[in-house]
Structure formats: structure tokens, C-alpha cells
Design an enzyme around this catalytic site. Sequence first.
Site, PDB file in Angstrom:
ATOM      1  N   TYR A  39       0.856  -1.371  -0.013  1.00  0.00           N
ATOM      2  CA  TYR A  39      -0.041  -0.011   0.075  1.00  0.00           C
ATOM      3  C   TYR A  39       0.780   1.292  -0.031  1.00  0.00           C
ATOM      4  CZ  TYR A  39      -3.060   3.647   2.304  1.00  0.00           C
ATOM      5  OH  TYR A  39      -3.507   4.755   2.350  1.00  0.00           O
ATOM      6  N   TYR A  42       5.859   9.212 -17.296  1.00  0.00           N
ATOM      7  CA  TYR A  42       5.089   9.417 -18.141  1.00  0.00           C
ATOM      8  C   TYR A  42       5.192  10.872 -18.914  1.00  0.00           C
ATOM      9  CZ  TYR A  42       0.737   9.232 -20.898  1.00  0.00           C
ATOM     10  OH  TYR A  42      -0.160   9.325 -21.972  1.00  0.00           O
ATOM     11  N   ARG A  99     -11.985   1.532   7.767  1.00  0.00           N
ATOM     12  CA  ARG A  99     -11.640   2.656   8.070  1.00  0.00           C
ATOM     13  C   ARG A  99     -12.031   3.177   9.551  1.00  0.00           C
ATOM     14  NH1 ARG A  99      -8.794   1.775   4.473  1.00  0.00           N
ATOM     15  NH2 ARG A  99      -7.628   1.295   6.064  1.00  0.00           N
TER      16      ARG A  99
END
Length: 187
Positions: free
Chosen positions: A18, A32, A61
Site C-alpha cells: 500500500y 510518463y 476505516r
Amino acid sequence: MFKVSYKSAYPVGPRSCYDESKRAGEAFVKAYELQHDIRNKIVRIFNTSGPRIRSGPEFGRVIPNFIHQALIDEDLTVFGDGSQTRSFTYVVDEIEGFLKIVHKQKALGQVINLGNDKEFTILELANIILELTNSHSKIVYKHLPIDDPVRRCPDLKKAKEILNWQPTTTLREGLKKTIAWFKNNEQ
Ligand code: UDP
């Protein structure tokens, strides 16, 4: 036994995919940019909540958990001793910040934090939610997840300078609206 303390992401901990994937995403955006000769804007968001936030054990959460527990008079599960801090952004403030970034030429090529710099401990949050819901729930303490950050508070200098943006909704105001939504949609 060594206790290793990492100021940034622990590269092989349970949260690492994560934590690191967020950083990797930023690196991809920059790659990019170079490859295609265009300029982007990177936004870093922090703990966000408000009406329509997803709730349930699969999401876990803290704000939806506590509100859900408080409304059904179930114990509020504080992980650790509750002294860890978070700073919560109300979703409407955050979307306004995003729109400003989209339209702001000066934000090109920048990495900008959009969050709230008012920090609360998780125990404070639990007590505020108990008060706002008039709940009879109690607080129970559970194990702190591994690598749970002790503190999280964004530096909003760039958001203020470049966008003239800062959050305006207090934690209590945001929670009142979120609780009202839960009452109408979850009960
Ligand atoms: N937390 C808690 N009880 C819960 C869910 C979360 O005490 O039922 C704590 C969690 O350990 C963390 C904080 O609340 O310290 C924020 O957790 P959340 O998962 O909402 O966000 P993140 O950890 O990604 O900031």
C-alpha cells in the site's frame, strides 16, 4: 530482538504494498511526463471522510467503524492506546482542492498535499463521535496493527501558496454531516 524504526515506509512490512505503491504511482506519472513531454500535477491526499464513505469490516476505516459502532451502541474498538494521530479532511473540502489544482496553471509539475493540518488522537476522535451520537457505547482497546503510523499530518504550505486553498470544515462539522448520512442510510 531489534526494533527497527522507519521514518518512511517500511519496504517489506504488511503495509508496504500500500505505502510503496502510492510512491510508485508518482514515479510512473513523472516517467510518463518525460516520455511524452507533457506536464502533470500530483496530488497527495490524506485521511478523508464524509457522507457515502464505504463502511464494513472489509474496509475498516476508523471514522465509519466508530460511527457504525456508536449508532448501534456497540463498543468502539480503539487500536493501541489511541494516542496515534490522524488529520481528517472533509470530502467536500478535498474535492474543492482538486478542482483548484485542475484549473491552476501554476500547479503544473508540482506535488501538492491536500489534507487537514489539525491533528487529533484516535482516542479524541472516539470521544467526539460518542458525544455527537449520544451513544451508550464504551471504548475497548485492541491490538495496534503492525506498522500503524504513529502520526500523520500534512504540510499544507504549497496548497496555501499555489492554490490559495485550505480546508474550512472542522472535524466536528464534518462528523455531524457524516453521522446524519449514516443514520439515514445505514440504520
Ligand atoms: N483504528 C482504530 N479502530 C478502528 C479502525 C482504525 O483505532 O476500528 C485506528 C488505526 O489503527 C489507525 C487509525 O485508526 O491508527 C486510522 O486508521 P484508518 O484505517 O482509518 O486509516 P490509516 O491507518 O490508513 O491512516
